[in-house]
Design an enzyme around this catalytic site. Structure first.
Site, PDB file in Angstrom:
ATOM      1  N   GLU A   1       0.849  -1.188   0.000  1.00 29.24           N
ATOM      2  CA  GLU A   1       0.000   0.000   0.000  1.00 29.24           C
ATOM      3  C   GLU A   1       0.883   1.235   0.000  1.00 29.24           C
ATOM      4  O   GLU A   1       1.943   1.243   0.646  1.00 29.24           O
ATOM      5  CB  GLU A   1      -0.929   0.022   1.219  1.00 29.24           C
ATOM      6  CG  GLU A   1      -2.058  -0.988   1.151  1.00 29.24           C
ATOM      7  CD  GLU A   1      -3.009  -0.911   2.332  1.00 29.24           C
ATOM      8  OE1 GLU A   1      -4.193  -1.287   2.165  1.00 29.24           O
ATOM      9  OE2 GLU A   1      -2.575  -0.464   3.414  1.00 29.24           O
TER      10      GLU A   1
ATOM     11  N   HIS B   1      -5.031 -12.863   4.997  1.00 31.93           N
ATOM     12  CA  HIS B   1      -5.158 -12.741   3.547  1.00 31.93           C
ATOM     13  C   HIS B   1      -4.086 -13.550   2.805  1.00 31.93           C
ATOM     14  O   HIS B   1      -4.397 -14.378   1.944  1.00 31.93           O
ATOM     15  CB  HIS B   1      -5.037 -11.279   3.121  1.00 31.93           C
ATOM     16  CG  HIS B   1      -6.065 -10.382   3.733  1.00 31.93           C
ATOM     17  ND1 HIS B   1      -7.321 -10.819   4.079  1.00 31.93           N
ATOM     18  CD2 HIS B   1      -6.028  -9.062   4.059  1.00 31.93           C
ATOM     19  CE1 HIS B   1      -8.001  -9.806   4.587  1.00 31.93           C
ATOM     20  NE2 HIS B   1      -7.243  -8.747   4.582  1.00 31.93           N
TER      21      HIS B   1
ATOM     22  N   LYS C   1       2.883  -0.988   4.518  1.00 34.08           N
ATOM     23  CA  LYS C   1       2.159   0.269   4.334  1.00 34.08           C
ATOM     24  C   LYS C   1       3.150   1.395   4.057  1.00 34.08           C
ATOM     25  O   LYS C   1       4.332   1.298   4.382  1.00 34.08           O
ATOM     26  CB  LYS C   1       1.333   0.598   5.582  1.00 34.08           C
ATOM     27  CG  LYS C   1       0.110  -0.299   5.771  1.00 34.08           C
ATOM     28  CD  LYS C   1      -0.700   0.140   6.981  1.00 34.08           C
ATOM     29  CE  LYS C   1      -2.029  -0.597   7.056  1.00 34.08           C
ATOM     30  NZ  LYS C   1      -2.942  -0.204   5.960  1.00 34.08           N
TER      31      LYS C   1
ATOM     32  N   ASP D   1       0.573 -12.023 -22.089  1.00 36.95           N
ATOM     33  CA  ASP D   1      -0.193 -11.180 -21.168  1.00 36.95           C
ATOM     34  C   ASP D   1      -1.686 -11.400 -21.317  1.00 36.95           C
ATOM     35  O   ASP D   1      -2.223 -11.376 -22.423  1.00 36.95           O
ATOM     36  CB  ASP D   1       0.141  -9.706 -21.453  1.00 36.95           C
ATOM     37  CG  ASP D   1      -0.342  -8.765 -20.353  1.00 36.95           C
ATOM     38  OD1 ASP D   1      -1.294  -9.124 -19.640  1.00 36.95           O
ATOM     39  OD2 ASP D   1       0.237  -7.689 -20.214  1.00 36.95           O
TER      40      ASP D   1
END
Length: 566
Positions: free
Chosen positions: A285, A309, A395, A457
């Protein structure tokens, strides 16, 4: 109003006195009555940024397949799930003629003030634009939202909540006992026991089978607290009513992992220690705690992200092929992975804390809470022996993304002298800009025989133009309404194990995950493992990159994946 409340309290007294009567679990009552969704913690960030927008998207969708909700018992030989019968154009999964949404929190605000708080987040959702159509839909949706203020451990507030719900059910002419009540706890785990008790005493439907409670991870702070919390809640509700969600398991590309691994032949011979050198599961993040410092400091990045998670994503990456797609078979394979993880070594852990974290007045000046962590896990089994699984989360870093990065071993006998360009990698980008791509070494176009790194991709926005990818919370809330539990956690704590084994509904096990991380978490809490300071907007501590190199990961220089233009 007073007479209605009196009649409701009389009815509730009757229900409470019969609360442990098995006859109230009336399996013959159909789920055709009104639907009440109760968001507890409605004034908080999670509710306004995630829960209410997810409900709005479920309400807003048009021309969707009609869901005929059917609960398949184990005796019928199939997994609990969804039956689809026919299609018709309808307003959405949540229809205004049957659903009502109730917000509950301690904050003293009016219905309209709550609607104002969440309105902007509805119009920022992926299904919305700035057009008048979306604004009109949002206005209609917000009229379904009613707010009740009260304490999380107080009788008065929950009686008022029950009265409001009951009045909605009566207005819809719902058969007694057939209404559905979904309680979504957008709350910290510390208040779960009192909230569960208040719901049980004052807010449950007469038919307990149609009452469901959703709680978000982290569930507890370590193994002991998770078991204690499960025990307290288990005394009030059956496991089939409790849904411990991890919204990461509802993400589109996480849902795709089982299909990728077990529906494509070319992965079979490659997906093992003979070909794979390392696997990273990364969450980054580019912002800090932003007003959540007090809450975050109680849990830290490992409890908040890695223990739930990322470890669940690891299970899907590492598990063996299940016998079938039934929840219990998937759960069993995940548990085998967790049970094969060896104890974490301190030298394979790097913790960090960004500069300025303790400037937040809600964070203690002596906080030892990590805002960044890199942890190497090792799985002791035939498939993965010797392959490091690197879980990394942080973070206030230099980018925002979540991805799975599978790096393959080098080609033996490198006749093209291209080792320095980097290894083959299979990357699954979970967010943002969902994509899957394979990094390959190819010939550079031209007359010379030179090589370069390129990719095969599959970018979702390019390949699936016009397809709305549901947010994870939408999928999980909808799954809750239809009793489909493969994305939920099983309560497998010692106090509940016997009961869980007799339930028809299975959740993914969480005890083993706590067993992996609890010793390390206790060393952090005791100050034996300390975080390294890192600058905001950086990659995190330099020591984390050094640990990655020691684990065997080879950085690719000169290559960067670029999202294709639409």
């Amino acid at each position: 109003m007073e007479s209605n409340r009196s009649s409701t309290e009389g009815r509730r007294s009757s229900v409470s006195s019969e609360g442990d009567d098995p006859s109230l679990d009336n399996t013959n009552v159909s789920e055709t009555g009104s639907l009440s969704i109760i968001v507890l913690g409605a004034s908080g960030d999670l509710a306004k940024k995630k829960t209410f927008p997810a409900l709005f998207n479920l309400y807003q969708q048009e021309c969707l397949t009609t869901l005929v909700l059917r609960i398949t018992s184990l005796d019928e030989g199939a997994a609990p799930g969804i039956s689809l019968q026919g299609t018709r154009c309808m307003q959405g999964f949540l229809q205004s003629n049957e659903v009502h949404i109730f917000g509950y929190a301690r904050t003293k605000i009016s219905d309209e003030e709550l609607r104002d708080r969440i309105r902007g987040h509805l119009l920022q959702s992926k299904n919305s634009s700035s057009g008048s159509r979306e604004s009109e839909d949002a206005a209609k949706f917000l009229q379904l939202v009613k707010y009740i203020s009260g304490a999380y451990d107080g009788e008065e507030g929950f009686r008022l909540l029950d009265t409001a719900i009951y009045e909605h059910e009566v207005s819809k002419n719902t058969q007694d006992g057939s209404s559905r009540r979904l309680f979504y706890l957008a709350l910290p785990p510390s208040v779960y026991p009192s909230v569960f008790r208040m719901i049980k005493l004052f807010c449950m439907n007469k038919c307990r089978r149609l009452g469901r409670i959703v709680v978000e991870k982290p569930f507890g702070k370590d193994l002991k607290s998770a078991e204690a919390l499960s025990g307290q809640i288990g005394e009030l509700f059956g496991e089939e009513q409790i849904y411990r969600i991890d919204h990461y398991l509802g993400k589109e590309l996480v849902q795709n992992l089982l299909v990728l691994r077990f529906a494509n032949r070319f992965f079979y011979p490659l997906w093992n220690r003979d070909n794979i050198d390392s696997i990273q599961i990364v969450f980054r993040e580019d912002f800090g705690t932003e007003g959540r410092g007090g809450y975050f400091d109680e849990y830290g990045i490992i409890r908040d992200i890695i223990q739930n998670h990322l470890i669940q994503v690891l299970c899907l990456v590492a598990m063996e092929k299940p016998v079938s797609l039934t929840p219990e078979h998937i759960r069993d394979e995940k548990v085998k992975v967790l049970q094969s993880v060896v104890p974490i070594k301190d030298e394979e852990v790097v913790l960090g804390q960004y500069e300025g974290y303790k400037d937040d007045p809600t964070v203690p000046n002596d906080s030892n809470t990590p805002t960044f962590a890199t942890v190497v896990l090792r799985i002791h089994n035939e498939r993965w022996e010797g392959v490091p699984f690197v879980l990394k989360a942080g973070k206030a870093l230099n980018s925002r993304k979540a991805e799975i990065r599978v790096q393959f071993k080098e080609v033996p006998g490198d006749i093209f002298k291209c080792k320095k360009q980097g290894r083959n990698e299979f990357v699954i980008r979970l967010q943002p800009s969902e994509a899957m791509y394979m990094k390959l070494t190819v010939k550079q176009p031209g007359l010379q025989m030179s090589t370069t790194q390129s990719e095969l991709d599959l970018s979702y926005q390019q390949r699936y133009q016009g397809v709305q990818i549901p947010e994870a919370y939408e999928r999980l809330i909808l799954d809750t309404l239809v009793y489909y539990n493969s994305v939920y956690f099983e309560c497998d704590c010692i106090t509940c194990r016997k009961k869980c084994q007799t339930d028809k509904f299975d959740h993914v096990n969480h005890q083993e995950a706590w067993e992996i991380f609890t010793p390390m978490l206790h060393r952090i809490d005791d100050g034996k493992l300390k975080p390294i300071l890192y600058k905001q907007g950086s990659r995190g501590p330099v020591e984390a990159d050094e640990l990655l190199g020691k684990a065997g990961y080879m950085q690719t220089h000169g290559y960067k994946w670029v999202q294709p233009n639409l």
